[in-house]
Structures are given as structure tokens and as C-alpha cells.
Scaffold this motif. Structure first.
Motif, short mmCIF file in Angstrom:
data_model
loop_
_atom_site.label_atom_id
_atom_site.label_comp_id
_atom_site.label_asym_id
_atom_site.label_seq_id
_atom_site.Cartn_x
_atom_site.Cartn_y
_atom_site.Cartn_z
N PRO A 70 38.01 52.46 34.58
CA PRO A 70 36.86 52.47 35.47
C PRO A 70 37.10 51.58 36.69
CG PRO A 70 36.20 52.01 33.20
CD PRO A 70 37.68 51.96 33.25
N ALA A 71 36.55 51.96 37.82
CA ALA A 71 36.72 51.18 39.06
C ALA A 71 36.30 49.73 38.85
CB ALA A 71 35.92 51.82 40.19
N SER A 72 35.26 49.51 38.06
CA SER A 72 34.77 48.15 37.84
C SER A 72 35.75 47.29 37.03
CB SER A 72 33.42 48.19 37.12
OG SER A 72 33.56 48.80 35.85
N HIS A 73 36.76 47.92 36.41
CA HIS A 73 37.74 47.18 35.62
C HIS A 73 39.10 47.09 36.31
CE1 HIS A 73 34.74 48.14 32.53
NE2 HIS A 73 35.12 46.99 32.02
N THR A 74 39.15 47.51 37.57
CA THR A 74 40.39 47.42 38.34
C THR A 74 40.43 46.06 39.02
OG1 THR A 74 40.39 49.81 38.71
CG2 THR A 74 41.76 48.48 40.18
N PRO A 75 41.42 45.23 38.70
CA PRO A 75 41.49 43.89 39.28
C PRO A 75 41.73 43.93 40.79
CG PRO A 75 43.04 44.11 37.45
CD PRO A 75 42.49 45.47 37.74
N GLU A 76 41.19 42.93 41.47
CA GLU A 76 41.36 42.82 42.93
C GLU A 76 41.92 41.46 43.29
OE1 GLU A 76 37.58 43.47 44.81
OE2 GLU A 76 37.69 45.64 44.54
N ILE A 77 42.69 41.44 44.37
CA ILE A 77 43.20 40.20 44.95
C ILE A 77 42.73 40.18 46.40
CG2 ILE A 77 45.27 38.90 45.58
CD1 ILE A 77 46.78 40.55 43.44
N LYS A 78 42.18 39.05 46.83
CA LYS A 78 41.75 38.90 48.22
C LYS A 78 42.55 37.79 48.88
CE LYS A 78 37.09 40.54 47.40
NZ LYS A 78 35.67 40.34 47.61
N ASN A 79 42.81 37.96 50.19
CA ASN A 79 43.48 36.88 50.89
C ASN A 79 42.47 35.76 51.16
OD1 ASN A 79 42.00 38.07 52.97
ND2 ASN A 79 43.69 38.10 54.43
N ALA A 80 42.95 34.63 51.69
CA ALA A 80 42.12 33.42 51.83
C ALA A 80 40.85 33.65 52.62
CB ALA A 80 42.95 32.30 52.45
N ASP A 81 40.90 34.43 53.70
CA ASP A 81 39.70 34.62 54.52
C ASP A 81 38.89 35.84 54.11
OD1 ASP A 81 41.06 36.80 55.59
OD2 ASP A 81 41.26 35.96 57.60
N GLY A 82 39.33 36.56 53.07
CA GLY A 82 38.59 37.71 52.56
C GLY A 82 38.72 38.97 53.39
N SER A 83 39.58 38.97 54.40
CA SER A 83 39.71 40.14 55.27
C SER A 83 40.59 41.24 54.67
CB SER A 83 40.27 39.73 56.64
OG SER A 83 41.60 39.26 56.51
N CYS A 84 41.29 40.91 53.60
CA CYS A 84 42.18 41.87 52.96
C CYS A 84 41.93 41.91 51.46
CB CYS A 84 43.64 41.48 53.23
SG CYS A 84 44.80 42.59 52.45
N VAL A 85 41.82 43.12 50.93
CA VAL A 85 41.63 43.32 49.50
C VAL A 85 42.74 44.23 48.98
CG1 VAL A 85 40.11 44.25 47.70
CG2 VAL A 85 39.12 43.09 49.69
N LEU A 86 43.40 43.78 47.92
CA LEU A 86 44.40 44.59 47.23
C LEU A 86 43.84 44.92 45.85
CD1 LEU A 86 47.61 42.53 48.01
CD2 LEU A 86 47.13 44.83 48.83
#
Length: 191
Positions: free
Chosen positions: A86-102
Motif C-alpha cells: 500500500p502507498a501508506s507503507h512505502t517508506p519516504e526519504i526527504k532532504n533537509a529542506d523538504g524540497s525533495c522526496v524519494l
């Protein structure tokens, strides 16, 4: 050694229960999850505290959600060969200022060999990366216009539908030079 605090869920016995319910041996679960047999044994006996990455690998291999594991629920059997995360269980990484999401799309057992990410960068956002392991290479496919890739001393803009392939064992960056959010698919290959 793990120490138990009050109200701490007993992860080890829950993992063991889920493994046995699926009639899996330690060896079979180790092969499916990429977690060593000795580490699995220690976790099941409460002798080791698993990291998030290890738990993620185990829950994916057992085809259960974290919440089911922590609450001791056994999900309905699913003998399908298709795993849906599920999309809600896909981990995310954000850069320091939050402008990029992986968004981490690859399974944890492939980490360090091949990894793929859904990439979203806000207008003007930059994802700066230190060098990865020697021989590492990235492949970035742009879904939208406005992405610019730098690797070492080279810099190239890529349009929607184009793919940039570049060394990632040197300092590198992905920038959104447009005034709109940008999206793409990032694949990292390690030698």
C-alpha cells in the motif's frame, strides 16, 4: 542483548508465530527476507532488537503489515504470487529542506545492489548527493520537464521522457530548474 520495557511489543515471538503459521523454516525465511538465519534466531528468542530495515524485510517476506505484527493479528491468507505494498507503507526519504522526496520502491533485500525510487522535487529544489560506493551509477528518467543532472564536472538538462545515466561515485545532484514540481524515476546500480 535486548532489554524489555513495560508495554514493549514482543516482536520476536510474533515473528516466530507468523513464520510457523506459514510453515517456513528459519532457512526459508532467511532466504526470502535477506536476513541471516542466526539474526532471525536471535530476534525470535528476544536476544536482538531488529532495526527498521530488518523488520521491513521480514514483514515483506511474511506478507504482513507492521501493524499486524505489533498487534499480534494474523492477516487473512494470501497465496497470490503478487505482492501489493500500500502507498501508506512505502517508506519516504526527504532532504533537509523538504524540497525533495524519494519514495523507496525497491525491496529492502536489494539495498546496496540495485535500488529504485520515485522522485519528486519542488520548484527550485535540489537533491545533493555525496559519492556512493565505487562503480555506482544512477539512471534518472524524467516524467516531467525541468530536471537538471550534475555528476562530477558534467551537467545536463533532461526533458520529459528522457533518461540520464551518470556516475554516482562522485558528487552529484538533481535539480528542478523549472517553476513547477518535477517527477521522475531514479535507479541506483552498485557494482
Amino acid at each position: 542483548m535486548a532489554t524489555e520495557a513495560a508495554n514493549t511489543p514482543e516482536i520476536g515471538p510474533a515473528i516466530q508465530e507468523q513464520r510457523k503459521a506459514r510453515r517456513l523454516t528459519l532457512e526459508q525465511l532467511a532466504a526470502r527476507s535477506g536476513v541471516s538465519k542466526s539474526m532471525l534466531s536471535q530476534i525470535e528468542r528476544g536476544k536482538a532488537n531488529p532495526t527498521f530495515a530488518v523488520l521491513w524485510s521480514l514483514t515483506r517476506a511474511l506478507k504482513i503489515e507492521f501493524s499486524d505484527l505489533l498487534e499480534g493479528r494474523t492477516p487473512p491468507g494470501d497465496d497470490s504470487a503478487i505482492e501489493v505494498v500500500p502507498a501508506s507503507h512505502t517508506p519516504e526519504i526527504k532532504n533537509a529542506d523538504g524540497s525533495c522526496v524519494l519514495r523507496i520502491l525497491s525491496p529492502p533485500n536489494l539495498a546496496g545492489r540495485i535500488e529504485w525510487y520515485g522522485l519528486e522535487i519542488a520548484a527550485g529544489g535540489i537533491l545533493d548527493s555525496a559519492p556512493h560506493a565505487p562503480g555506482a551509477f544512477e539512471h534518472l528518467t524524467a516524467f516531467t520537464p525541468g530536471l537538471e543532472v550534475s555528476s562530477g564536472d558534467s551537467c545536463r538538462s533532461i526533458g520529459a521522457g528522457e533518461t540520464a545515466r551518470y556516475p554516482a561515485d562522485v558528487p552529484h545532484r538533481i535539480a528542478n530548474v523549472s517553476s513547477e514540481p518535477a517527477k521522475g524515476l531514479l535507479i541506483v546500480l552498485y557494482n
